[in-house]
Design an enzyme around this catalytic site. Sequence first.
Site, PDB file in Angstrom:
ATOM      1  N   ARG A  13     -73.161 -61.460 -13.002  1.00 26.94           N
ATOM      2  CA  ARG A  13     -72.613 -61.605 -11.642  1.00 26.94           C
ATOM      3  C   ARG A  13     -71.338 -60.767 -11.534  1.00 26.94           C
ATOM      4  NH1 ARG A  13     -68.954 -66.206 -12.309  1.00 26.94           N
ATOM      5  NH2 ARG A  13     -69.226 -66.899 -14.450  1.00 26.94           N
ATOM      6  N   SER A 148     -57.305 -54.295 -15.784  1.00 27.47           N
ATOM      7  CA  SER A 148     -56.915 -54.918 -14.510  1.00 27.47           C
ATOM      8  C   SER A 148     -55.536 -54.367 -14.125  1.00 27.47           C
ATOM      9  CB  SER A 148     -56.796 -56.426 -14.702  1.00 27.47           C
ATOM     10  OG  SER A 148     -56.111 -57.019 -13.629  1.00 27.47           O
ATOM     11  N   TYR A 161     -53.452 -63.897 -19.397  1.00 28.62           N
ATOM     12  CA  TYR A 161     -54.386 -62.924 -18.814  1.00 28.62           C
ATOM     13  C   TYR A 161     -53.744 -61.533 -18.813  1.00 28.62           C
ATOM     14  CZ  TYR A 161     -57.655 -60.821 -15.444  1.00 28.62           C
ATOM     15  OH  TYR A 161     -58.577 -60.001 -14.826  1.00 28.62           O
ATOM     16  N   LYS A 165     -54.997 -58.068 -20.811  1.00 24.82           N
ATOM     17  CA  LYS A 165     -55.356 -56.813 -20.156  1.00 24.82           C
ATOM     18  C   LYS A 165     -54.458 -55.655 -20.608  1.00 24.82           C
ATOM     19  CE  LYS A 165     -58.898 -58.352 -17.992  1.00 24.82           C
ATOM     20  NZ  LYS A 165     -60.247 -57.869 -18.327  1.00 24.82           N
ATOM     21  N   ILE A 194     -60.723 -57.725  -6.474  1.00 19.48           N
ATOM     22  CA  ILE A 194     -62.156 -57.520  -6.229  1.00 19.48           C
ATOM     23  C   ILE A 194     -62.791 -58.864  -5.866  1.00 19.48           C
ATOM     24  CG2 ILE A 194     -64.299 -56.569  -7.198  1.00 19.48           C
ATOM     25  CD1 ILE A 194     -61.995 -54.496  -7.260  1.00 19.48           C
TER      26      ILE A 194
HETATM   27  N1  LIG Z   1     -62.256 -59.975  -9.767  1.00 18.19           N
HETATM   28  C1  LIG Z   1     -61.138 -59.278  -9.852  1.00 18.19           C
HETATM   29  O1  LIG Z   1     -60.339 -59.203  -8.884  1.00 18.19           O
HETATM   30  C2  LIG Z   1     -60.790 -58.540 -11.115  1.00 18.19           C
HETATM   31  C3  LIG Z   1     -59.705 -57.653 -11.066  1.00 18.19           C
HETATM   32  C4  LIG Z   1     -59.363 -56.942 -12.193  1.00 18.19           C
HETATM   33  C5  LIG Z   1     -60.103 -57.085 -13.347  1.00 18.19           C
HETATM   34  N2  LIG Z   1     -61.172 -57.963 -13.380  1.00 18.19           N
HETATM   35  C6  LIG Z   1     -61.906 -58.046 -14.637  1.00 18.19           C
HETATM   36  O2  LIG Z   1     -63.245 -57.679 -14.404  1.00 18.19           O
HETATM   37  C7  LIG Z   1     -64.110 -58.368 -15.318  1.00 18.19           C
HETATM   38  C8  LIG Z   1     -65.191 -59.093 -14.530  1.00 18.19           C
HETATM   39  O3  LIG Z   1     -64.560 -60.010 -13.639  1.00 18.19           O
HETATM   40  P1  LIG Z   1     -65.341 -60.722 -12.444  1.00 18.19           P
HETATM   41  O4  LIG Z   1     -64.357 -60.908 -11.353  1.00 18.19           O
HETATM   42  O5  LIG Z   1     -66.618 -60.017 -12.177  1.00 18.19           O
HETATM   43  O6  LIG Z   1     -65.623 -62.151 -13.112  1.00 18.19           O
HETATM   44  P2  LIG Z   1     -66.747 -63.246 -12.789  1.00 18.19           P
HETATM   45  O7  LIG Z   1     -67.240 -63.094 -11.401  1.00 18.19           O
HETATM   46  O8  LIG Z   1     -66.132 -64.541 -13.189  1.00 18.19           O
HETATM   47  O9  LIG Z   1     -67.945 -62.859 -13.802  1.00 18.19           O
HETATM   48  C9  LIG Z   1     -67.707 -62.895 -15.167  1.00 18.19           C
HETATM   49  C10 LIG Z   1     -68.919 -62.428 -15.935  1.00 18.19           C
HETATM   50  O10 LIG Z   1     -68.544 -62.383 -17.320  1.00 18.19           O
HETATM   51  C11 LIG Z   1     -69.413 -63.229 -18.060  1.00 18.19           C
HETATM   52  N3  LIG Z   1     -68.694 -63.821 -19.182  1.00 18.19           N
HETATM   53  C12 LIG Z   1     -67.581 -64.596 -19.150  1.00 18.19           C
HETATM   54  N4  LIG Z   1     -67.219 -64.939 -20.401  1.00 18.19           N
HETATM   55  C13 LIG Z   1     -68.126 -64.374 -21.230  1.00 18.19           C
HETATM   56  C14 LIG Z   1     -68.308 -64.369 -22.628  1.00 18.19           C
HETATM   57  N5  LIG Z   1     -67.481 -65.034 -23.447  1.00 18.19           N
HETATM   58  N6  LIG Z   1     -69.354 -63.686 -23.152  1.00 18.19           N
HETATM   59  C15 LIG Z   1     -70.208 -63.016 -22.343  1.00 18.19           C
HETATM   60  N7  LIG Z   1     -70.097 -62.989 -21.017  1.00 18.19           N
HETATM   61  C16 LIG Z   1     -69.065 -63.672 -20.458  1.00 18.19           C
HETATM   62  C17 LIG Z   1     -69.950 -64.248 -17.065  1.00 18.19           C
HETATM   63  O11 LIG Z   1     -71.172 -64.766 -17.545  1.00 18.19           O
HETATM   64  P3  LIG Z   1     -71.509 -66.360 -17.448  1.00 18.19           P
HETATM   65  O12 LIG Z   1     -71.832 -66.618 -16.017  1.00 18.19           O
HETATM   66  O13 LIG Z   1     -72.655 -66.536 -18.379  1.00 18.19           O
HETATM   67  O14 LIG Z   1     -70.246 -67.078 -17.879  1.00 18.19           O
HETATM   68  C18 LIG Z   1     -70.103 -63.367 -15.829  1.00 18.19           C
HETATM   69  O15 LIG Z   1     -71.294 -62.613 -15.918  1.00 18.19           O
HETATM   70  C19 LIG Z   1     -63.197 -59.290 -16.123  1.00 18.19           C
HETATM   71  O16 LIG Z   1     -62.852 -58.670 -17.335  1.00 18.19           O
HETATM   72  C20 LIG Z   1     -61.977 -59.436 -15.235  1.00 18.19           C
HETATM   73  O17 LIG Z   1     -60.835 -59.743 -15.980  1.00 18.19           O
HETATM   74  C21 LIG Z   1     -61.522 -58.690 -12.293  1.00 18.19           C
END
Ligand SMILES: NC(=O)c1ccc[n+]([C@@H]2O[C@H](COP(=O)([O-])OP(=O)(O)OC[C@H]3O[C@@H](n4cnc5c(N)ncnc54)[C@H](OP(=O)(O)O)[C@@H]3O)[C@@H](O)[C@H]2O)c1
Length: 258
Positions: A13, A148, A161, A165, A194
């Site tokens: 996701r 990030s 966090y 990062k 995001i």
């Molecule tokens: N959203 C933002 O604004 C933002 C901004 C900057 C950076 N990021 C970074 O972008 C990345 C993705 O974020 P997101 O917003 O897409 O998060 P998200 O919607 O919470 O999705 C997280 C994904 O990572 C998987 N995951 C979590 N822990 C895991 C583990 N230990 N092993 C394998 N898979 C794992 C989850 O799978 P399950 O469903 O199986 O747990 C899910 O598929 C992260 O590194 C986050 O720090 C996000």
Amino acid sequence: MSDRVALITGSTRGIGRGIAGQLAKKGINIALNGRSRGEHVGEAIEVCSKEGVEVDFFQADISDSEAHRSLLDEIQDKWGRLDILVNNAGVAPTERKDILQSKEESFDRVLRINLKGPYFLTQKVSNWMIEQKKQNSSREPIIVNISSLSAYTSSPSRGEYCISKAGISMMTKLYADRLAEFGINVYEIRPGIISTDMTEGVREKYDRMIYEEDLLPIERWGEPEDVGKAISALAEGGYPYTTGEVINVDGGFHLRRL
Ligand SMILES: NC(=O)c1ccc[n+]([C@@H]2O[C@H](COP(=O)([O-])OP(=O)(O)OC[C@H]3O[C@@H](n4cnc5c(N)ncnc54)[C@H](OP(=O)(O)O)[C@@H]3O)[C@@H](O)[C@H]2O)c1
């Protein structure tokens, strides 16, 4: 279609799924990964398979280095190669807590998933990519780390966090330096705000900052596909003389403005 294979961690996701979809559009076969085989897996498979590529889901907890070996063995058994690793899986602290009160357990959990897991997965993938490159020098493997804006922006309510990062930024430099001699380039993508499950709990706060308080030059939320498109550009091979580079996918958040 190409024979190339990409592993995107945490791609059931959110941003990971956006990356998988964009790489699939380029004809790259997709190894999806998540901690659990939950309800989202089918949807992620559908997003990729409609592009006509091969896609499979590999369950593995990225924080568990024992699980890395079987994850890579399964990809080896299925495709016999890995061309692109995207270290995307990551978590926020379960609860935002001021650094004057936050607990060691949360620090350990976030660092284990966001930094230690990717660091050692990348070690194993790097060694495999070096072997593949020796066997076929025409391959152009790349590694992309998702950090990030928190790599350089202080949020004292989620210090663990931010540190994880910032660590990913240094990890990018280290692997870029070490792998250059083998023809493996390493990049860091720094997403801004995001729209995913991770940011759902702070949606109102960010809505206000973006649409009322002029936080971003590009006045909108980022979408997972925005990150996916940047990685798709890297995967096209247009940056052969560039490694260790940071690409901000943040609507201009990083600009100093007056
Ligand atoms: N959203 C933002 O604004 C933002 C901004 C900057 C950076 N990021 C970074 O972008 C990345 C993705 O974020 P997101 O917003 O897409 O998060 P998200 O919607 O919470 O999705 C997280 C994904 O990572 C998987 N995951 C979590 N822990 C895991 C583990 N230990 N092993 C394998 N898979 C794992 C989850 O799978 P399950 O469903 O199986 O747990 C899910 O598929 C992260 O590194 C986050 O720090 C996000």
